[in-house]
Design a protein around this motif. Sequence first.
Motif, PDB file in Angstrom:
ATOM      1  N   SER A   1       0.684 -10.823 -12.332  1.00  0.00           N
ATOM      2  CA  SER A   1       1.092  -9.493 -11.866  1.00  0.00           C
ATOM      3  C   SER A   1       2.552  -9.232 -12.203  1.00  0.00           C
ATOM      4  CB  SER A   1       0.903  -9.381 -10.347  1.00  0.00           C
ATOM      5  OG  SER A   1       1.953 -10.051  -9.671  1.00  0.00           O
ATOM      6  N   ASP A   2       2.987  -7.997 -11.911  1.00  0.00           N
ATOM      7  CA  ASP A   2       4.394  -7.655 -12.088  1.00  0.00           C
ATOM      8  C   ASP A   2       5.295  -8.396 -11.115  1.00  0.00           C
ATOM      9  OD1 ASP A   2       3.564  -5.945 -14.043  1.00  0.00           O
ATOM     10  OD2 ASP A   2       3.917  -4.092 -12.911  1.00  0.00           O
ATOM     11  N   TYR A   3       4.714  -9.017 -10.099  1.00  0.00           N
ATOM     12  CA  TYR A   3       5.488  -9.708  -9.076  1.00  0.00           C
ATOM     13  C   TYR A   3       5.653 -11.206  -9.357  1.00  0.00           C
ATOM     14  CZ  TYR A   3       7.444  -7.225  -5.128  1.00  0.00           C
ATOM     15  OH  TYR A   3       8.289  -6.501  -4.320  1.00  0.00           O
TER      16      TYR A   3
ATOM     17  N   LYS B   1       0.815  -1.219   0.000  1.00  0.00           N
ATOM     18  CA  LYS B   1       0.000   0.000   0.000  1.00  0.00           C
ATOM     19  C   LYS B   1       0.851   1.272   0.000  1.00  0.00           C
ATOM     20  CE  LYS B   1      -3.618   0.182   2.831  1.00  0.00           C
ATOM     21  NZ  LYS B   1      -4.727   0.525   1.896  1.00  0.00           N
ATOM     22  N   ASN B   2       2.160   1.135   0.208  1.00  0.00           N
ATOM     23  CA  ASN B   2       3.035   2.307   0.302  1.00  0.00           C
ATOM     24  C   ASN B   2       4.265   2.132  -0.582  1.00  0.00           C
ATOM     25  OD1 ASN B   2       1.857   4.016   2.712  1.00  0.00           O
ATOM     26  ND2 ASN B   2       1.777   1.875   3.386  1.00  0.00           N
ATOM     27  N   PRO B   3       4.093   2.098  -1.901  1.00  0.00           N
ATOM     28  CA  PRO B   3       5.240   1.893  -2.785  1.00  0.00           C
ATOM     29  C   PRO B   3       6.345   2.916  -2.519  1.00  0.00           C
ATOM     30  CG  PRO B   3       3.190   1.766  -4.021  1.00  0.00           C
ATOM     31  CD  PRO B   3       2.830   2.264  -2.650  1.00  0.00           C
ATOM     32  N   GLY B   4       7.545   2.419  -2.312  1.00  0.00           N
ATOM     33  CA  GLY B   4       8.684   3.295  -2.104  1.00  0.00           C
ATOM     34  C   GLY B   4       9.001   3.592  -0.655  1.00  0.00           C
ATOM     35  N   GLN B   5       8.065   3.347   0.259  1.00  0.00           N
ATOM     36  CA  GLN B   5       8.334   3.663   1.669  1.00  0.00           C
ATOM     37  C   GLN B   5       9.311   2.664   2.286  1.00  0.00           C
ATOM     38  OE1 GLN B   5       4.927   4.512   4.121  1.00  0.00           O
ATOM     39  NE2 GLN B   5       6.078   4.369   6.025  1.00  0.00           N
TER      40      GLN B   5
ATOM     41  N   THR C   1      -3.257 -10.450  -0.910  1.00  0.00           N
ATOM     42  CA  THR C   1      -3.520 -11.259  -2.097  1.00  0.00           C
ATOM     43  C   THR C   1      -4.252 -10.462  -3.165  1.00  0.00           C
ATOM     44  OG1 THR C   1      -3.476 -13.334  -0.856  1.00  0.00           O
ATOM     45  CG2 THR C   1      -4.753 -13.326  -2.893  1.00  0.00           C
ATOM     46  N   HIS C   2      -5.023  -9.489  -2.759  1.00  0.00           N
ATOM     47  CA  HIS C   2      -5.667  -8.588  -3.715  1.00  0.00           C
ATOM     48  C   HIS C   2      -4.711  -7.466  -4.134  1.00  0.00           C
ATOM     49  CE1 HIS C   2      -8.790  -6.186  -5.651  1.00  0.00           C
ATOM     50  NE2 HIS C   2      -8.385  -5.152  -4.931  1.00  0.00           N
ATOM     51  N   LEU C   3      -3.997  -6.893  -3.179  1.00  0.00           N
ATOM     52  CA  LEU C   3      -3.152  -5.733  -3.451  1.00  0.00           C
ATOM     53  C   LEU C   3      -2.017  -6.053  -4.426  1.00  0.00           C
ATOM     54  CD1 LEU C   3      -2.879  -4.366   0.204  1.00  0.00           C
ATOM     55  CD2 LEU C   3      -4.019  -3.207  -1.700  1.00  0.00           C
TER      56      LEU C   3
ATOM     57  N   LYS D   1       2.215  -1.541  -8.636  1.00  0.00           N
ATOM     58  CA  LYS D   1       2.946  -0.959  -9.770  1.00  0.00           C
ATOM     59  C   LYS D   1       4.160  -0.144  -9.334  1.00  0.00           C
ATOM     60  CE  LYS D   1       0.124  -2.458 -12.935  1.00  0.00           C
ATOM     61  NZ  LYS D   1       0.573  -3.511 -13.878  1.00  0.00           N
ATOM     62  N   GLY D   2       4.572  -0.290  -8.083  1.00  0.00           N
ATOM     63  CA  GLY D   2       5.715   0.494  -7.625  1.00  0.00           C
ATOM     64  C   GLY D   2       6.999   0.126  -8.335  1.00  0.00           C
ATOM     65  N   ASP D   3       7.895   1.089  -8.460  1.00  0.00           N
ATOM     66  CA  ASP D   3       9.195   0.826  -9.071  1.00  0.00           C
ATOM     67  C   ASP D   3      10.028  -0.107  -8.200  1.00  0.00           C
ATOM     68  OD1 ASP D   3       8.611   2.477 -11.220  1.00  0.00           O
ATOM     69  OD2 ASP D   3       9.475   4.252 -10.264  1.00  0.00           O
ATOM     70  N   ASN D   4       9.809  -0.034  -6.881  1.00  0.00           N
ATOM     71  CA  ASN D   4      10.548  -0.861  -5.941  1.00  0.00           C
ATOM     72  C   ASN D   4       9.883  -2.231  -5.845  1.00  0.00           C
ATOM     73  OD1 ASN D   4      12.309  -1.655  -3.888  1.00  0.00           O
ATOM     74  ND2 ASN D   4      10.937  -0.913  -2.292  1.00  0.00           N
ATOM     75  N   GLN D   5      10.542  -3.258  -6.404  1.00  0.00           N
ATOM     76  CA  GLN D   5       9.983  -4.612  -6.404  1.00  0.00           C
ATOM     77  C   GLN D   5      11.018  -5.628  -5.923  1.00  0.00           C
ATOM     78  OE1 GLN D   5       8.204  -5.537 -10.173  1.00  0.00           O
ATOM     79  NE2 GLN D   5       6.588  -4.055  -9.942  1.00  0.00           N
ATOM     80  N   PRO D   6      11.413  -5.543  -4.654  1.00  0.00           N
ATOM     81  CA  PRO D   6      12.335  -6.546  -4.120  1.00  0.00           C
ATOM     82  C   PRO D   6      11.638  -7.902  -4.023  1.00  0.00           C
ATOM     83  CG  PRO D   6      11.414  -5.259  -2.337  1.00  0.00           C
ATOM     84  CD  PRO D   6      10.940  -4.619  -3.610  1.00  0.00           C
ATOM     85  N   ASP D   7      12.422  -8.963  -4.002  1.00  0.00           N
ATOM     86  CA  ASP D   7      11.846 -10.268  -3.725  1.00  0.00           C
ATOM     87  C   ASP D   7      11.149 -10.233  -2.363  1.00  0.00           C
ATOM     88  OD1 ASP D   7      12.860 -11.275  -6.072  1.00  0.00           O
ATOM     89  OD2 ASP D   7      14.619 -12.207  -5.134  1.00  0.00           O
ATOM     90  N   ILE D   8      10.064 -10.983  -2.228  1.00  0.00           N
ATOM     91  CA  ILE D   8       9.341 -11.092  -0.965  1.00  0.00           C
ATOM     92  C   ILE D   8       9.622 -12.468  -0.379  1.00  0.00           C
ATOM     93  CG2 ILE D   8       7.073 -11.165   0.125  1.00  0.00           C
ATOM     94  CD1 ILE D   8       6.090  -9.233  -2.032  1.00  0.00           C
TER      95      ILE D   8
END
Length: 284
Positions: free
Chosen positions: A246-248, A159-163, A203-205, A210-217
């Motif tokens: 998704s992008d993930y 919910k907070n891309p980049g934070q 699971t919905h979010l 679409k955040g630029d920051n996409q580290p592995d989870i």
Amino acid sequence: MFKVQSEIYQFNGKLLKLQHESKLTNTPMDVNVYFPNKTGKLPILLYLSGLTCTPNNATEKSFLQYFASKYGFAVIFPDTSPRGANIQGEDDSWDFGTGAGFYVDATEEPWKNHYNMYSYVHKELQQELAKQFDNLDFDNISILGHSMGGYGALAGFLKNPGQYKSVSAFAPISNPSNCPWGEKNFGNYLGSDKSKWLEYDPTHLIKSYKGDNQPDILIHQGKADGFYAKDHQLQPENFVEATEASDYKGKVLLNVVEGYDHSYFFISSFVEDHVKHHIKYLGL
């Protein structure tokens, strides 16, 4: 202003048990913060605890402070709900109310004037700590959690891309709008409109992240965990499946480990894996 309730030396660093008055919960709130013996700005790991926990559970059982001193980051351990709000029913069950704030901002009476743990954790607490402790680097922070806190960490990251630089979870409630714990807490705090529930459901979010920051989870799940194997409260596979479109896609590392349960014996067994996951992204 945070009042220091106690100061404990540990691993050549210092654990502060703090309390402050929250404007969002309208109650005093406890928080533990561990500072390693290191000069300069400190990267941060924010740890969100599970149902029934206080800041002391993870402080005493996770071994995070050992690794915080070894690698040079601070750890923040918030509480899991307001306490002493004096709302009728908040102490009637272990999985709702006190100790079960569920990291949402409640919209329903009588909860909405106190149970605002989403904004408390991701905004107010961090802003207030930054005012008093200028060596905490809130521009370099990652987040992890366990169970309810694992859900809170995943939702807060998405919910907070980049934070947050990175995110991980132990046995997270991965699809809360589709399990008994989520139905109970979302239904009471957010009301009957299930579209509001989806605003906090990882699971919905993740489907639309679409955040630029996409580290592995990184996720660890004990296969002998009753909440996973029998009660179907956790459902991490639903979260992984949701990433397929998704992008993930391919970036969620789910480790289901034989023999382990839901306890801090499980968490402490794999906490080093999670620390090593986060320090890559924190630049340590």
